[in-house]
Structure formats: C-alpha cells, structure tokens
Design an enzyme around this catalytic site. Structure first.
Site, PDB file in Angstrom:
ATOM      1  N   HIS A 271       0.835  -0.999  -0.139  1.00  0.00           N
ATOM      2  CA  HIS A 271       0.061  -0.049   0.002  1.00  0.00           C
ATOM      3  C   HIS A 271       0.780   1.117  -0.015  1.00  0.00           C
ATOM      4  O   HIS A 271       1.797   1.282   0.803  1.00  0.00           O
ATOM      5  CB  HIS A 271      -0.871  -0.012   1.086  1.00  0.00           C
TER       6      HIS A 271
ATOM      7  N   CYS B  26      -0.716   1.968  -5.320  1.00  0.00           N
ATOM      8  CA  CYS B  26      -1.253   3.257  -5.599  1.00  0.00           C
ATOM      9  C   CYS B  26      -0.279   4.442  -5.644  1.00  0.00           C
ATOM     10  O   CYS B  26       0.499   4.583  -4.708  1.00  0.00           O
ATOM     11  CB  CYS B  26      -2.268   3.381  -4.484  1.00  0.00           C
TER      12      CYS B  26
END
Length: 375
Positions: A142, A184
């Site tokens: 992440h 991301c």
C-alpha cells in the site's frame, strides 16, 4: 574560458556514458511485500511471482533479497495449505525451496535500508554488490503520494529512498538500478531521486490507484495485482523472450494501456545515461553472475508446514497502543484497493461464511415480517 568549460562538461558526460555502457558483471534483486492482514494476500503473490520468475531465469537465492511481511501460506484462513496460488490449476508460488530472507516483524524500513546499503543488522542478509552490479528493486503493498507503507506501522518516503541511493552510489554499490513499484500512486516514489543511472517504473501515477486483477472464490479475496499479472503474462509468452533485444519500455510500459490497467504506467529515465528504450530486459531480468565474488551465507528455508505466527500482537500493541483487531477492521474499510472487487468472490477481507450468515439473517427477518402480516 567558456570553450574550456564546455569541453570539460562534454568530457564529463562522455565519461559518464562510457562508464554506464560498460559491461556489468552481476544482477541482483530486492523484492518487498510490505503488507500484512489476510485481505492483502495479493501483495504476497505479487512478490512471489517476481521471485519465481527471476529464479526461473537463473537467479540464485544469494542474489535475491526477499521480504514478506506476512506468511499467507500458513495462515489458518488459507484453504490451500502451505501454498500461494494465483490460479487453482497453476503451481504454487511458495514451496520448500522458497527462501524468505526477511519475514514478519523483520520487514521494516530500517531493514530495507540495511539490505540495500549492505550494513548487517542482527545477522540478516544484505546485498553484496559493487560498481558493476545491476539491481532490480521491486516494491508491492500500500502506498500514496511519495510514500510506501510498511505493515500499517511505518512508511518510507521518496526522500528516504533517495538518500539511500545516494549512499549506495557514493559507496560504489551499483552500476544501474531498475526501481519498480506496484502500489497506488507508485510512480511518485521516484520523485525525489537524484542519483545517476536509476530508471523508475510505477504501476500508477499521482492520484491513481493500482487495482487487483482477479480473485479466488475459495480464498474470498483478490490474488494478484493487474500490473504484475499482465507483466508476468507478457514475459512468459514465448513470443516475447528475446530479452537481449527487447527494451525495458517495450516489455514493461508499452503493452499495458490505461483501458487494461485503469491506471497509467509511469516511467522515468531522466537520471540514466542509457534510456529505457536502450536498456534491454536481460540487463536486469536474467541472471548474470560473477564467479569470483564471495557468496553470501546460505539461508536455511523453514519447512512448509511450519506454523509461522502472523505479526506479533503483543509487540504491535505494546509499541503503538492500538488495538490490533480494531486496526484490521479499519484497514479493511480504508483499503486503497477497495474499488477492485475479485471476480466471483466477496469483498476482499470478508470470510465466505460471513456472507452465508448474513443471507440467512435477512431471510429469517423477512419471514418474520411476512408471518406478522399473515397473522
């Protein structure tokens, strides 16, 4: 005077070009999956996909640093005991030959820095590289704008990575670096890099998410990210194996349109003398070994039936004063891949039995209301 200065600049650039084009003697890799919690299974699969691919192309474990923050293969919720799968009919990405160098609580920012810089920490393995070594660095987990998370406890910023690379360059610990991130806003991790001969590839640009590719209904979650899946499928295609001629741009950027990825693949070679359409895949993805170099100590893999505990509850709660289960629940809600739903499976992180229980509850409630009307 201006003519002399121009000549000096030209000679300096020529020297950099000659140095960069000089033949490197060894290839190394650092592969990091920084996520824990069951619903982040896909990050572990991403890392192991890259790991197994390098092994298939001649990399020895002594030239790979593998970091896995969670042991999904031995997780009680894994119905495929001691296996990590992205396809039920395919081979396991995890087996007795998988050599995990950093696992669980050892997957930290400081240990990544130690591994890259070559400074031993508590006997854990590090890169043994020099000025003739090419290094592939692959991060999955992440992340956000210019940061990458480690186990929801800490994060590393692009400035921190830049500082490490400056130290590595000053110590002559690499020839060229290929930095790849599948997370991301992945491309922003290279924003602060300043050291020479680093090429950055990210699976998404600023304000873009990286999405999962597909899920497994038996596991109840997504099993791999779109970019890593597409990259692996492309590289294993027999039509795309001429890596002595195929360039980084041709193999890692051009084949993956926005319509497929739902994000733009970012690439930057501004720091590199050799550009992405000049560097061939074999310079990073195929083993090249210097037999004269001292091997790092062998790492003994633990048995596949070893019950490795997940992240230490006591250590986590003691250092953060945050309830572990509450944190896991909140992270499920705030998962930055929440828009990526696994095919034919419930929302990531949910147990299949939870859905059955909810369905039964709704049916019973509906029957009770209907009975009330009838009476």
């Amino acid at each position: 005077m201006n003519g002399l200065l121009s000549l000096q600049i030209f000679l300096h650039l020529l020297l950099l070009l000659v140095s960069s084009c000089a033949q490197h003697t060894s290839n190394h890799a650092v592969i990091v999956s920084s996520s824990r919690y069951w619903f982040n299974y896909r990050h572990n699969a991403n890392a192991l996909t890259i790991y197994q691919f390098l092994k298939e192309n001649g990399f020895r474990d002594e030239n790979i640093i593998l970091m896995l923050a969670d042991e999904y293969a031995v997780n009680p919720r894994n119905v495929f005991k001691n296996r990590i799968l992205t396809a039920q009919e395919g081979p396991s990405l995890y087996d007795a030959s998988t050599e995990v160098d950093y696992r669980g609580e050892d997957v930290t920012v400081s240990n990544l820095v130690h591994a890259l810089s070559g400074h031993h920490n508590a006997g854990l393995p590090v890169l043994h590289t020099d000025e003739k070594s090419n290094i592939l660095i692959y991060l999955t987990g992440h992340g956000g704008d210019q940061f990458f998370k480690f186990q929801d406890v800490e994060e590393i910023m692009t400035q921190h990575l830049s500082s490490v690379f400056r130290q590595m360059h000053a110590a002559k610990r690499y020839h060229e670096i290929l930095f790849v991130a599948d997370t991301c806003q992945a491309f922003t991790l290279g924003d602060a890099f300043t050291s020479p001969n680093i090429t950055v590839i990210g699976s998404s640009l600023r304000k873009e998410s990286s999405y999962a590719h597909h899920g497994d209904e038996n596991l109840g979650l997504s099993v791999i990210e779109r970019y890593t899946y597409a990259l692996h499928e492309f590289l294993r295609n027999k039509k795309n194996t001429n890596w002595e001629k195929m360039t980084l741009r041709q193999a890692m950027v051009d084949p993956y349109p926005f319509e497929q990825q739902r994000a733009h693949i970012g690439i930057s070679d501004k720091l590199a003398v050799r550009k992405a359409d000049q560097v061939v895949m074999s310079d990073f993805w195929v083993s090249k070994q210097d037999s004269s170099k001292r091997s790092s100590p062998d790492i003994v893999p633990y048995p596949t039936d070893y019950q490795m505990p997940r992240f230490s509850l006591e250590a986590y709660q003691g250092s953060t004063n945050v309830d572990y289960r509450a944190s896991e629940t909140q992270q499920t809600v705030n998962d930055d891949h929440e828009d990526a739903q696994p095919s034919q499976s419930p929302i990531e992180g949910a147990d299949l039995s939870d859905g059955v229980f909810l369905l039964l509850t709704v049916l019973l409630f509906g029957m009770a209301i209907l009975a009330g009307f009838l009476l």
